[in-house]
Design an enzyme around this catalytic site. Structure first.
Site, short mmCIF file in Angstrom:
data_model
loop_
_atom_site.label_atom_id
_atom_site.label_comp_id
_atom_site.label_asym_id
_atom_site.label_seq_id
_atom_site.Cartn_x
_atom_site.Cartn_y
_atom_site.Cartn_z
N GLU A 21 -39.13 -0.81 32.58
CA GLU A 21 -38.38 -0.76 33.74
C GLU A 21 -37.07 -0.35 34.06
O GLU A 21 -36.27 -0.10 34.97
CB GLU A 21 -37.97 -2.22 34.60
CG GLU A 21 -37.35 -3.66 33.39
CD GLU A 21 -35.58 -3.35 34.08
OE1 GLU A 21 -35.86 -3.41 34.67
OE2 GLU A 21 -35.33 -3.80 32.83
N GLN A 111 -26.15 -15.32 30.61
CA GLN A 111 -26.93 -14.92 29.76
C GLN A 111 -26.89 -13.96 28.79
O GLN A 111 -27.64 -13.84 27.86
CB GLN A 111 -28.21 -13.95 30.78
CG GLN A 111 -29.59 -13.42 30.36
CD GLN A 111 -30.45 -12.58 31.40
OE1 GLN A 111 -29.55 -11.47 31.05
NE2 GLN A 111 -30.88 -13.24 31.96
N LEU A 297 -38.69 -17.00 35.28
CA LEU A 297 -38.39 -18.41 34.15
C LEU A 297 -39.50 -17.64 32.65
O LEU A 297 -38.43 -18.00 31.54
CB LEU A 297 -39.68 -19.04 33.68
CG LEU A 297 -39.14 -21.00 33.08
CD1 LEU A 297 -37.43 -20.72 33.36
CD2 LEU A 297 -39.09 -21.95 34.22
N ASP A 299 -39.34 -13.97 31.83
CA ASP A 299 -38.12 -13.66 30.48
C ASP A 299 -37.31 -14.50 30.08
O ASP A 299 -36.82 -13.78 29.51
CB ASP A 299 -38.13 -12.76 32.48
CG ASP A 299 -36.95 -11.59 32.17
OD1 ASP A 299 -37.11 -11.12 30.59
OD2 ASP A 299 -36.64 -10.34 33.02
N HIS A 326 -40.29 -5.90 33.93
CA HIS A 326 -38.92 -6.22 33.53
C HIS A 326 -39.35 -7.66 32.29
O HIS A 326 -38.66 -7.07 30.80
CB HIS A 326 -38.73 -7.00 34.43
CG HIS A 326 -37.01 -7.67 34.20
ND1 HIS A 326 -36.99 -8.39 33.50
CD2 HIS A 326 -35.57 -6.83 34.79
CE1 HIS A 326 -35.66 -8.45 33.36
NE2 HIS A 326 -34.99 -7.03 34.21
#
Length: 366
Positions: A21, A111, A297, A299, A326
């Site tokens: 992506e 993250q 979630l 991912d 993704h």
């Protein structure tokens, strides 16, 4: 769909940012992998799949946060750069404050540094300011209710406190993350089923906007989902001081083994009823599947679980409603950066993700 991804890289972690992506997730996952393994990261063609390729302000904030957390060095860390060489140092627990320019997402910066800090040698507190409810990024409510409980099941302490919401484009949000590494090696967990539904509700956030927007959104959501104000399943949380303007409509589904959160942001030219319809469509898609985790979630959960598999030497599995491009790109990146195998196979009304360790001891620091 069936794929098995394995790590064959030995020294620097070299990534092509145009893979799959082609977005910022490759950069964030790459930075996290470099910090936890000690491998230098060389990434080219950063965000090549986006209309404005290269590092934007929020991606640069992720790089700067990674540098701060491990005392690393970054070459090419400037706006618009499509090539980055990141050389990590030793990860240091501590108190950090990161400010993301404009309304860049706080949660995407968190993250980036969370995997390293959850493996550090002490507790950390990370204060973040910027956007908390952004397009193309997980909202705070999702991380607090859906993601953090899963991380805690690995043995990591993760407490998230929202101090002020920040919406695009103004930003101004504030949150605090308290991270306590596991006392023992991370413990992988299987998440294969949702279990019975225990609670479900919708809420509308409209700081700085007319209250009737929230009323219309909740009425439309309630009509489609069978939720009512009287039952407590339709809610309008109070606005904190200096929040907004902005609008988010959120649905939370609490199951025995998993909590899922879905969010739609209001935008100019989109009616309250259209916002509600988009949210309901997202919830219905999840309900039609048997997968435990929704697409977002699935991912977000992949990297923390892969770290637990790597550190423990034990495989783990989860089911999800779908594997987006993704997520598939994230799986490929993780398998290049860690000695793990990521296998994705369709099962009845769901997808099964299996992460298993590879026997390549001695290749990585930590």
């Amino acid at each position: 769909m069936h794929s098995a991804l394995t790590n064959t890289s030995l020294h620097p972690l070299t990534l092509d940012g145009s893979t799959g992506e082609g977005g910022g997730q490759i950069l964030r996952t790459g930075l996290a992998l470099a910090m936890v393994t000690g491998r230098p990261l060389h990434i080219t063609r950063i965000r090549a799949g986006r209309p404005k390729p290269g590092l934007m302000r929020q991606h640069l904030a992720c790089v700067q946060a990674a540098v701060a957390v491990c005392g690393g060095q970054a070459e090419g860390a400037e706006l618009g750069s499509q090539t980055l060489l990141f050389t990590p140092g030793a990860v240091r627990a501590g108190d950090y404050r990161f400010q993301i320019a404009t309304a860049g997402s706080c949660l995407l910066v968190l993250q980036t540094v969370l995997p390293a800090l959850m493996l550090a040698d002490g507790e950390s507190r990370v204060q973040l300011s910027g956007g908390t409810h952004n397009p193309m990024a997980p909202p705070f409510d999702f991380l607090e209710r859906a993601f953090a409980p899963l991380v805690r099941r690995l043995g990591v302490g993760l407490d998230l406190q929202l101090q002020r919401r920040g919406f695009y484009p103004a930003g101004g949000g504030e949150l605090l993350a308290h991270i306590t590494p596991a006392a023992l090696p991370l413990t992988p967990v299987d998440v294969l089923e949702r279990g019975p539904l225990q609670d479900a509700w919708g809420e509308a956030l409209v700081p700085g906007l007319a209250r009737n927007i929230a009323t219309r959104e909740l009425d439309a959501l309630g009509q489609r989902m069978g939720w009512t104000f009287e039952s407590g399943r339709l809610r309008q949380p109070p606005t904190r001081q200096n929040e907004g303007p902005g609008n988010a409509l959120i649905a939370t589904l609490e199951y025995e083994h998993i909590t899922e959160v879905f969010c739609q942001l209001g935008e100019r030219g989109l009616s309250a009823e259209q916002v509600a319809k988009r949210l309901v469509d997202e919830v219905r898609d999840y309900q039609r599947s048997a997968g435990a985790l929704g697409p977002h979630l699935a991912d977000q959960w992949m990297l923390p679980l892969a770290l637990a598999v790597w550190r423990s030497g034990r495989a783990a599995r989860y089911t999800c409603t779908e594997v987006t491009q993704h997520t598939a790109t994230n799986a490929q990146t993780i398998a290049r950066g860690l000695p793990v195998r990521v296998q994705i196979t369709p099962v009845d009304k769901a997808m099964l993700v299996e992460i298993s360790p590879l026997l390549q001891a001695g290749l990585y620091r930590l």
